[in-house]
Design a protein around this motif. Structure first.
Motif, PDB file in Angstrom:
ATOM      1  N   TYR A 187       0.941  -1.263  -0.246  1.00  0.00           N
ATOM      2  CA  TYR A 187      -0.018  -0.013  -0.086  1.00  0.00           C
ATOM      3  C   TYR A 187       0.970   1.209  -0.032  1.00  0.00           C
ATOM      4  N   ARG A 246       0.403   3.782  -2.961  1.00  0.00           N
ATOM      5  CA  ARG A 246      -0.740   4.818  -2.944  1.00  0.00           C
ATOM      6  C   ARG A 246      -0.068   6.064  -2.250  1.00  0.00           C
ATOM      7  N   GLY A 267     -14.780   0.884   0.220  1.00  0.00           N
ATOM      8  CA  GLY A 267     -13.349   0.495  -0.168  1.00  0.00           C
ATOM      9  C   GLY A 267     -13.187  -0.738  -1.055  1.00  0.00           C
ATOM     10  N   THR A 268     -11.840  -1.171  -1.335  1.00  0.00           N
ATOM     11  CA  THR A 268     -11.751  -2.284  -1.939  1.00  0.00           C
ATOM     12  C   THR A 268     -11.544  -3.673  -0.989  1.00  0.00           C
ATOM     13  N   GLU A 319      -6.955  -5.563   1.632  1.00  0.00           N
ATOM     14  CA  GLU A 319      -6.070  -4.378   1.440  1.00  0.00           C
ATOM     15  C   GLU A 319      -6.378  -3.177   2.318  1.00  0.00           C
ATOM     16  N   GLU A 320      -7.680  -3.104   2.583  1.00  0.00           N
ATOM     17  CA  GLU A 320      -8.192  -1.776   3.187  1.00  0.00           C
ATOM     18  C   GLU A 320      -7.697  -1.862   4.643  1.00  0.00           C
ATOM     19  N   HIS A 368      -4.676  -0.020   4.381  1.00  0.00           N
ATOM     20  CA  HIS A 368      -4.952   1.464   3.813  1.00  0.00           C
ATOM     21  C   HIS A 368      -5.473   1.980   5.271  1.00  0.00           C
ATOM     22  N   ASP A 400      -2.714   4.944   6.930  1.00  0.00           N
ATOM     23  CA  ASP A 400      -3.492   6.348   6.919  1.00  0.00           C
ATOM     24  C   ASP A 400      -3.648   7.063   8.183  1.00  0.00           C
ATOM     25  N   PHE A 439      -8.362   9.438   4.289  1.00  0.00           N
ATOM     26  CA  PHE A 439      -9.118   8.393   3.678  1.00  0.00           C
ATOM     27  C   PHE A 439      -9.473   8.905   2.406  1.00  0.00           C
ATOM     28  N   THR A 494      -6.750   9.105  -0.260  1.00  0.00           N
ATOM     29  CA  THR A 494      -6.132   8.002  -0.577  1.00  0.00           C
ATOM     30  C   THR A 494      -7.110   6.831  -1.267  1.00  0.00           C
ATOM     31  N   GLY A 495      -8.337   7.436  -1.458  1.00  0.00           N
ATOM     32  CA  GLY A 495      -9.083   6.228  -2.448  1.00  0.00           C
ATOM     33  C   GLY A 495     -10.373   5.954  -1.612  1.00  0.00           C
ATOM     34  N   PHE A 496     -10.617   6.117  -0.334  1.00  0.00           N
ATOM     35  CA  PHE A 496     -11.793   5.693   0.426  1.00  0.00           C
ATOM     36  C   PHE A 496     -13.085   6.501  -0.271  1.00  0.00           C
TER      37      PHE A 496
END
Length: 534
Positions: free
Chosen positions: A137, A141, A464-465, A469-470, A473, A477, A510, A513-515
């Motif tokens: 990650y 990211r 999220g994914t 993975e999260e 994340h 974060d 969050f 970074t994609g959430f």
């Protein structure tokens, strides 16, 4: 560990630099209780200050010091020679405390202050599956505008180095940094000392936490003013950390367990929902109902299976604790209501608020307790909970009754699950888990319907994914938020939850970074059958 790493750091510290525990006035009370065994046992601080006058026993509850090594050093410091060990032992109870404290200060004190340590962060357990995801990650990211220095540590140096080479070979960092690698055993005091004084913050991803001695790392962080976050999903382990809360507050050390997708996502979303309710209606939340959906083909990791096995093995010792809906605190009303009971998320039922069928979700047992702790923390630390009668329930949503019942009847027996995975050739060993191609296309969504004290509704969601993975994340974060906003955080110490710790700083991180984490006008509806992405 490589001693060169610390050659410019000065002596390993004891936190004398204004960070010692306050004098505790209860020692006499404790002695009286131990003699008479009357009434409730007095609460003790998590450890004794190594500078507190205790030379009569040199018994430090925080086992950071090798006692034999301390005695040998003190003996030499006082001029005793080889062969005088018995004389030294006799004299030990008569040695002036000031002399002992001076020796401890010279031999173990105080080390580099926060902000002047070699690394911003240390990732412990870096050779495991979650450690791999964390490193992946960071490489994928985290961009150079949020660059930080970090090292990687684990019990076996060769494994840590191999994992670093593998992951950073695929995802090189966006900034110039080659993270050093170290071996560290949490059962070795010297390793603990060096680990917590080399960085400002430690991420612990070495599970199962109940069996790996993670509380030793927490105690070391408390002693040396090092912030701590972990990815644990184990109610008994988090409960074990609660005894450190008061000291962590007074010492200004952040201890944040449950910073993972399981626990961290719904807890942060609930904090966000409470803020939305307050801003839109001026009212607190009376209830928050959380609905989970997602899709994943990933099989359980070896670490997940090991954690479930450890929980099952310990059930006779922790069963009563785990049956308590407020095992992690948060019961500021002092009663357990029908809406607080676990049976609410284990049944299949039609939910009129959402308009869907709901059934069990594997992490509801843990996540409800983390959210209740967050509510209790807000009440304790600000005087105001999410709502005067706040309740939290959580279930998975399903497109129909049959699919919900199918999930309900699925076996949750770890032994059966392992045997099934083994027969299918899908069993992961400890340290292994779904690789990137297996996780591709997975998604995880939490939605909340919040009801205010006057029954007004607010709707929020977090998307999220893949859940594994999260987890990386969430924990990375949160660590970045602590590093970048340490002095701006509302709460400067304590055993906190991710959302209560990071608050809006974490929400914004969050989002960056994609959430997806946002307010909605209404719920999304039913899209997919929830698949177990644990």
């Amino acid at each position: 560990m490589d001693p060169k790493m610390f050659e410019d750091m000065g002596p390993v510290g004891s936190g004398k630099d204004g960070r010692n525990p306050p004098d505790w006035k209860g020692w006499d009370h404790m002695k009286q209780w131990e003699e008479k065994k009357e009434g409730p046992r007095p609460k003790r601080p998590p450890y004794k200050d190594p500078y507190y006058p205790q030379s009569y026993q040199l018994d430090f509850e925080l086992d950071l010091y090798d006692k034999d090594k301390v005695k040998a050093g003190l003996m030499e410091y006082l001029g005793y020679t080889k062969g005088q060990e018995k004389i030294f032992e006799k004299h030990l109870t008569m040695i002036d405390d000031k002399i002992v404290r001076q020796y401890m200060k010279e031999a173990y004190g105080p080390g580099p202050a926060k902000g002047k340590r070699p690394f911003n962060m240390c990732i412990y357990g870096a050779s495991g599956y979650t450690g791999m995801l964390i490193l992946e990650y960071i490489g994928k990211r985290i961009k150079k505008d949020q660059a930080f220095t970090f090292c990687l540590a684990g019990r076996t140096l060769a494994n840590v180095e191999a994992k670093k080479k593998e992951v950073l070979g695929r995802y090189p960092l966006d900034w110039e940094w080659d993270p050093p690698t170290y071996a560290a055993d949490l059962n070795k005091p010297d390793d603990l000392l060096r680990l917590v004084t080399c960085c400002d913050l430690i991420i612990n991803c070495a599970g199962p936490f109940m069996t790996t001695g993670g509380e030793k790392l927490v105690e070391a962080c408390l002693a040396y003013n090092t912030d701590y976050v972990d990815v644990n999903g184990e109610v008994p382990f988090t409960h074990r950390l609660l005894e450190y809360h008061d000291y962590a507050k007074s010492a200004g050390v952040l201890v944040v367990p449950n910073a993972a997708a399981a626990g961290g996502m719904p807890e942060t979303l609930t904090w966000f929902t409470a803020q939305v309710a307050k801003q839109k209606t001026g009212e607190g939340l009376r209830a928050a109902k959380c609905y989970i959906s997602g899709s994943s083909k990933a099989m359980p990791s070896g670490g997940t299976l090991a954690t479930r096995a450890a929980m099952n093995a310990a059930m006779k010792d922790v069963g009563m604790l785990m049956a308590n809906p407020f095992a992690l605190g948060g019961n500021h009303l002092g009663i357990v209501r029908p809406e607080d009971l676990d049976k609410n998320f284990s049944v299949v039922k039609y939910d009129a608020d959402y308009g869907c069928w709901c059934g069990p979700f594997i992490y509801s047992f843990m996540e409800t307790r983390v959210v209740r702790r967050a509510n209790g923390l807000m009440k304790e630390l600000t005087g105001e909970a999410y709502g005067r009668e706040f309740s939290f329930t959580e279930q998975a949503k399903f497109p129909n009754e049959d699919s919900a019942k199918e999930r309900q009847s699925a076996s949750s027996n770890t032994k059966s699950e392992v045997e099934m995975l083994k027969a299918e050739g899908k069993l992961k060993a400890l340290g292994e888990g779904a690789m990137e191609d297996e996780r591709a296309g997975s998604w995880t969504k939490y939605e909340i319907i919040g009801k205010t004290e006057n029954n007004k509704k607010v709707f929020t969601r977090m998307i999220g994914t893949d859940g594994y993975e999260e987890t990386a994340h969430v924990v990375v974060d949160l660590a970045i938020v602590i590093l970048n906003h340490r002095k701006e955080l509302q709460f400067q110490g304590g055993v906190l939850t991710p959302g209560v710790c990071g608050q809006m700083f974490l929400v914004e991180q969050f989002r960056k970074t994609g959430f997806v984490i946002e307010e909605m006008d209404k719920v999304d509806g039913v899209e997919h059958i929830l698949e177990d992405h644990a």
